[in-house]
Design a protein around this motif. Structure first.
Motif, PDB file in Angstrom:
ATOM      1  N   ALA A 249       0.468  -1.630   0.083  1.00 44.19           N
ATOM      2  CA  ALA A 249      -0.065  -0.026   0.019  1.00 44.19           C
ATOM      3  C   ALA A 249       0.954   1.049  -0.018  1.00 44.19           C
ATOM      4  CB  ALA A 249      -1.197   0.145   0.856  1.00 44.19           C
ATOM      5  N   LEU A 250       2.126   1.114   0.490  1.00 45.10           N
ATOM      6  CA  LEU A 250       2.726   2.149   0.878  1.00 45.10           C
ATOM      7  C   LEU A 250       3.579   2.964  -0.515  1.00 45.10           C
ATOM      8  CD1 LEU A 250       3.983   1.892   4.273  1.00 45.10           C
ATOM      9  CD2 LEU A 250       2.557   3.180   3.530  1.00 45.10           C
ATOM     10  N   LEU A 251       4.090   1.695  -1.445  1.00 44.50           N
ATOM     11  CA  LEU A 251       4.839   1.588  -2.695  1.00 44.50           C
ATOM     12  C   LEU A 251       4.098   2.544  -3.627  1.00 44.50           C
ATOM     13  CD1 LEU A 251       5.764  -2.264  -2.832  1.00 44.50           C
ATOM     14  CD2 LEU A 251       7.440  -0.363  -2.339  1.00 44.50           C
ATOM     15  N   GLU A 252       2.614   2.567  -3.634  1.00 41.71           N
ATOM     16  CA  GLU A 252       1.075   2.662  -4.609  1.00 41.71           C
ATOM     17  C   GLU A 252       1.968   3.960  -4.394  1.00 41.71           C
ATOM     18  OE1 GLU A 252      -1.670   1.870  -4.111  1.00 41.71           O
ATOM     19  OE2 GLU A 252      -2.048  -0.867  -4.199  1.00 41.71           O
ATOM     20  N   ARG A 253       2.377   4.821  -3.699  1.00 39.03           N
ATOM     21  CA  ARG A 253       2.883   6.334  -3.249  1.00 39.03           C
ATOM     22  C   ARG A 253       4.496   6.185  -3.281  1.00 39.03           C
ATOM     23  NH1 ARG A 253      -1.301   5.345   0.232  1.00 39.03           N
ATOM     24  NH2 ARG A 253       0.645   5.000   2.002  1.00 39.03           N
ATOM     25  N   VAL A 287      25.999  -5.334  10.792  1.00 37.56           N
ATOM     26  CA  VAL A 287      25.343  -4.419  10.241  1.00 37.56           C
ATOM     27  C   VAL A 287      24.180  -4.532   9.705  1.00 37.56           C
ATOM     28  CG1 VAL A 287      25.972  -2.351   9.013  1.00 37.56           C
ATOM     29  CG2 VAL A 287      28.382  -3.849   9.189  1.00 37.56           C
ATOM     30  N   MET A 288      23.246  -3.391  10.468  1.00 41.37           N
ATOM     31  CA  MET A 288      21.813  -3.062   9.987  1.00 41.37           C
ATOM     32  C   MET A 288      21.677  -2.238   8.648  1.00 41.37           C
ATOM     33  SD  MET A 288      18.583  -1.513  12.672  1.00 41.37           S
ATOM     34  CE  MET A 288      17.026  -1.945  12.495  1.00 41.37           C
ATOM     35  N   LEU A 289      21.326  -2.857   7.743  1.00 44.82           N
ATOM     36  CA  LEU A 289      21.609  -2.270   6.331  1.00 44.82           C
ATOM     37  C   LEU A 289      19.880  -1.897   5.638  1.00 44.82           C
ATOM     38  CD1 LEU A 289      23.832  -4.259   4.197  1.00 44.82           C
ATOM     39  CD2 LEU A 289      24.717  -2.118   4.503  1.00 44.82           C
ATOM     40  N   ALA A 290      19.791  -0.697   5.761  1.00 48.42           N
ATOM     41  CA  ALA A 290      19.172  -0.460   5.024  1.00 48.42           C
ATOM     42  C   ALA A 290      19.199  -0.086   3.527  1.00 48.42           C
ATOM     43  CB  ALA A 290      18.133   1.116   5.939  1.00 48.42           C
ATOM     44  N   SER A 291      17.905   0.540   2.732  1.00 51.13           N
ATOM     45  CA  SER A 291      18.411   0.118   1.399  1.00 51.13           C
ATOM     46  C   SER A 291      17.514   0.814   0.075  1.00 51.13           C
ATOM     47  CB  SER A 291      19.078  -1.393  -0.196  1.00 51.13           C
ATOM     48  OG  SER A 291      17.381  -1.620   0.517  1.00 51.13           O
ATOM     49  N   GLY A 292      17.848   2.189  -0.213  1.00 50.68           N
ATOM     50  CA  GLY A 292      16.950   3.060  -0.628  1.00 50.68           C
ATOM     51  C   GLY A 292      16.683   4.430   0.406  1.00 50.68           C
ATOM     52  N   ASP A 293      15.103   4.454  -0.452  1.00 46.83           N
ATOM     53  CA  ASP A 293      14.530   5.238   0.933  1.00 46.83           C
ATOM     54  C   ASP A 293      14.027   5.249   1.666  1.00 46.83           C
ATOM     55  OD1 ASP A 293      15.894   7.454  -0.613  1.00 46.83           O
ATOM     56  OD2 ASP A 293      14.561   7.511  -2.228  1.00 46.83           O
ATOM     57  N   PRO A 294      13.147   5.066   3.250  1.00 43.20           N
ATOM     58  CA  PRO A 294      12.472   4.855   3.625  1.00 43.20           C
ATOM     59  C   PRO A 294      10.657   4.607   2.764  1.00 43.20           C
ATOM     60  CG  PRO A 294      13.124   6.433   5.157  1.00 43.20           C
ATOM     61  CD  PRO A 294      14.206   7.016   3.566  1.00 43.20           C
ATOM     62  N   LEU A 295       9.693   3.688   2.922  1.00 44.13           N
ATOM     63  CA  LEU A 295       8.460   3.833   1.857  1.00 44.13           C
ATOM     64  C   LEU A 295       7.654   4.702   3.113  1.00 44.13           C
ATOM     65  CD1 LEU A 295       8.444   0.288   1.417  1.00 44.13           C
ATOM     66  CD2 LEU A 295       9.360   1.663   0.348  1.00 44.13           C
ATOM     67  N   GLY A 296       6.434   5.283   2.393  1.00 42.03           N
ATOM     68  CA  GLY A 296       5.827   5.998   3.307  1.00 42.03           C
ATOM     69  C   GLY A 296       5.901   7.301   2.709  1.00 42.03           C
ATOM     70  N   ASP A 297       5.346   8.327   3.688  1.00 41.87           N
ATOM     71  CA  ASP A 297       4.739   9.645   3.142  1.00 41.87           C
ATOM     72  C   ASP A 297       6.134  10.045   4.744  1.00 41.87           C
ATOM     73  OD1 ASP A 297       3.971  12.436   4.430  1.00 41.87           O
ATOM     74  OD2 ASP A 297       2.451  11.681   5.783  1.00 41.87           O
ATOM     75  N   PRO A 298       6.851  11.057   4.075  1.00 42.28           N
ATOM     76  CA  PRO A 298       8.139  11.388   4.146  1.00 42.28           C
ATOM     77  C   PRO A 298       7.996  12.451   5.403  1.00 42.28           C
ATOM     78  CG  PRO A 298       7.521  12.514   0.577  1.00 42.28           C
ATOM     79  CD  PRO A 298       6.716  11.110   2.242  1.00 42.28           C
ATOM     80  N   GLU A 299       6.487  12.984   5.435  1.00 39.52           N
ATOM     81  CA  GLU A 299       6.227  13.482   6.735  1.00 39.52           C
ATOM     82  C   GLU A 299       7.085  12.814   7.880  1.00 39.52           C
ATOM     83  OE1 GLU A 299       6.100  16.608   7.182  1.00 39.52           O
ATOM     84  OE2 GLU A 299       6.012  17.286   5.595  1.00 39.52           O
ATOM     85  N   ALA A 300       6.642  11.191   7.511  1.00 40.01           N
ATOM     86  CA  ALA A 300       6.551   9.857   8.634  1.00 40.01           C
ATOM     87  C   ALA A 300       8.387   9.542   8.569  1.00 40.01           C
ATOM     88  CB  ALA A 300       5.610   9.118   8.432  1.00 40.01           C
ATOM     89  N   TRP A 301       8.635  10.215   7.910  1.00 37.81           N
ATOM     90  CA  TRP A 301      10.354   9.277   7.547  1.00 37.81           C
ATOM     91  C   TRP A 301      10.668   9.613   8.990  1.00 37.81           C
ATOM     92  CZ3 TRP A 301      12.521  10.951   2.155  1.00 37.81           C
ATOM     93  CH2 TRP A 301      11.972  10.049   1.053  1.00 37.81           C
ATOM     94  N   PRO A 302      11.204  10.462   9.668  1.00 40.62           N
ATOM     95  CA  PRO A 302      11.847  10.499  10.667  1.00 40.62           C
ATOM     96  C   PRO A 302      11.525   9.774  11.797  1.00 40.62           C
ATOM     97  CG  PRO A 302      10.890  13.108  10.484  1.00 40.62           C
ATOM     98  CD  PRO A 302      10.747  11.876   9.263  1.00 40.62           C
ATOM     99  N   GLY A 303      10.416   9.029  12.222  1.00 38.55           N
ATOM    100  CA  GLY A 303       9.527   8.495  12.708  1.00 38.55           C
ATOM    101  C   GLY A 303      10.154   6.931  12.813  1.00 38.55           C
TER     102      GLY A 303
END
Length: 578
Positions: A249-253, A287-303
């Motif tokens: 659902a997040l990927l659609e946006r 090492v805790m590797l994340a790839s790409g950007d966080p998914l979802g609303d950029p306003e919620a990325w800090p959380g």
């Protein structure tokens, strides 16, 4: 109130994470260094006593078995402290407990030998460990305890069996005649812990060799499980069906071309408290590797970033992000205070304006015409339209064409091909005389884009078949509702570009030569050259990391995650870790 607004009034994440990378971490690092030194000292003194025990003053009053046991205990304690030292720097609670026990033993051993300086150093480190115990709070992987216990039991059995075989092979060299099974077993059990058993061999050399081999087996029986218990845990993926539904659902946006790759089945996911954003990750060598950007609303990325860092701190994992966009890089660095480095560029082609006309596309145009004359045809369809027979054929071909090479990919690879759970993927197949010779798979990028996932071809196929498939995919893009197409990621593209320029500086030329040399193994230059053929827009991608000292470790973890670096694994231990 949005999560961004709430974080403004909260403690900055860089301060929250200071307990992990800031001043507070100096104590565990110093204690880890001192533990290294104590461990080395224990090994040296233990070996010295073992080799020269007859010259030691206590040798006259202590039985030989006791002296040997003390030497063995000192060596084993020293080796274990070397293992524990690194875990202490990562604030592992389990390592703290073991270090306290071993340092207590070290104090007793040094005090018994009246070694004042060594006793004082061990005692001081022990006291500081106890006083600062609150800083050692990192959790381990719960499965490592049972894994280590299983390996310990298995290795103990193996060591006893090997010891019995060794003693049995020298049974005619025993004073008093061949031993019974009970005597041989007791000889092995005592030898594994460095004690003298009931058997005496006719030759001192035989006594020494058998004693050394048994002690070595005992040390390995102890050290291998300790290593498994203390090594950086790599938890199993924790993406539930509900998580996957929410991620889709997040990927659609999602504006990120790498977003769909977060649905890999070897990743875990962590959510913001609001559930409006998520970060998919994988733990590799601590090492805790994340790839790409966080998914979802950029306003919620800090959380989501805050939850990501809390999880990293809880387990003493080193957090890092590879392949994030410039926008996400700004958010990561603002919220965490981490450093950022440009990793390379992603090639993005505007499907609406793509054309083979013009001098810049002359090479691609000629290759496509030549491969067409060789009898190649292409088909571009959605994965949902691929028949089960074609799907099985593609899977078989993918495995055969890859040969013995490791399946690569993490940040820009989905890890599955024309799977029914991915009906919107685009599958491009090239045939010659009706036989499949190559294929591509693209994953969705939002509602109007797609990103290249798999590029596979028969090694006997004609050169240019990949160019043909990409051109046909770009031509078919408007009918598929696709406006933008992301091709392969080109690592260090700007370095190649600058190094080739007239008047490039000495540092740029040196870095260019290093990359060309590395391209013999990692295809850095070839991917850049291939992407450049299609006249793409270059979109920079970045790596985010806590501190400069973490770069080598993160680089190795990223290479391992992408399967460019593979470590040999014994089937016995990999089975134990499953």
């Amino acid at each position: 109130m949005s999560e961004r607004a709430s974080t403004r009034h909260a403690t900055p994440l860089s301060q929250r994470f200071a307990a992990f990378t800031g001043p507070q971490s100096k104590v565990p690092r110093v204690l880890g260094l001192l533990t290294y030194l104590i461990g080395i000292g224990d090994i040296i003194t233990g070996l010295r006593r073992g080799l020269g025990s007859r010259l030691h003053p206590l040798a006259e009053v202590l039985p030989g078995s006791v002296a040997n046991a003390a030497s063995a205990a000192s060596v084993v304690a020293g080796i274990l402290l070397l293992f524990l030292a690194h875990a202490l720097t990562r604030r592992k609670r389990r390592a703290w407990r073991a270090s306290v026990a071993l340092l207590s033993l070290s104090v007793l051993l040094h005090a018994g030998r009246v070694e004042l300086i060594a006793t004082a150093v061990s005692a001081v480190v022990l006291i500081v460990l106890i006083v600062t115990r609150e800083q050692f709070h990192a959790l381990g992987d719960p499965t490592t305890r049972w894994r280590a216990a299983r390996v310990f039991v298995a290795m103990a059995v193996i060591s006893v069996v090997l010891g019995l075989i060794l003693v049995e092979s020298r049974r005619h060299a025993v004073v008093g005649g061949p031993p019974s099974l009970q005597e041989a077993l007791w000889q092995v059990l005592t030898g594994l812990v460095g004690l003298n058993g009931p058997l005496v061999f006719v030759s001192d050399r035989t006594n020494d060799v058998i004693g050394a081999v048994l002690l070595g087996l005992g040390i390995m029986t102890l050290l291998v499980p300790v290593y498994l218990a203390l090594r950086a845990p790599e938890p199993r993926p924790m993406v539930t069906d509900e998580d996957e539904t929410r991620l889709r659902a997040l990927l659609e946006r999602s504006p990120d071309s790498l977003g769909y790759f977060n649905l890999r089945r070897d990743k875990s996911v962590i959510w913001s408290e609001s559930g409006k954003a998520a970060i998919a990750y994988r733990v590799v060598s601590g090492v805790m590797l994340a790839s790409g950007d966080p998914l979802g609303d950029p306003e919620a990325w800090p959380g989501a970033i805050a939850a990501f860092l809390r999880e990293a701190e809880l387990h003493a994992w080193r957090p890092a992000v590879i392949g994030c966009s410039e926008r996400a890089g700004h958010v990561w660095t603002r919220e965490t205070g981490f450093d950022i480095l440009e990793l390379g560029d992603e090639a993005v082609v505007d499907a609406a304006s793509f054309t083979l006309e013009g001098r810049a596309m002359r090479n691609v145009r000629q290759m496509v015409k030549r491969i067409g004359r060789a009898g190649y045809t292409t088909e571009v369809v959605r994965a949902a339209q691929v028949t089960e027979g074609d799907r099985r054929r593609a899977l078989a071909d993918a495995s055969a064409w890859r040969g013995t090479e490791t399946e690569r990919g993490f940040s820009m690879a989905l890890g599955r091909l024309v799977d029914p759970v991915d009906p919107d993927c685009v599958f491009v197949v090239a045939r010659q005389d009706g036989v499949i010779r190559a294929f591509l798979q693209f994953v969705p990028w939002g509602s109007d884009g797609m990103s290249l996932d798999v590029m596979r071809r028969d090694r006997t196929a004609d050169p240019g078949v990949n160019e043909l498939m990409i051109v046909e995919a770009l031509r078919a893009a408007p009918e598929l509702g696709v406006k933008r197409v992301s091709l392969n990621f080109a690592a260090f593209r700007s370095a190649f570009e600058r190094g080739e320029r007239l008047g490039a500086g000495p540092m740029e030329r040196a870095w260019y030569r290093v990359l060309k040399f590395a391209s013999r193994w990692f295809q850095i230059e070839s991917l850049y050259r291939f992407n450049a053929k299609f006249q793409p827009h270059w979109t920079p991608r970045f790596v985010v990391y806590p501190a400069t000292r973490d770069v080598p470790r993160i680089a190795l973890a990223a290479l391992e995650a992408e399967a460019f670096l593979t470590w040999p694994r014994l089937r016995f231990f990999s089975g134990a870790s499953s």
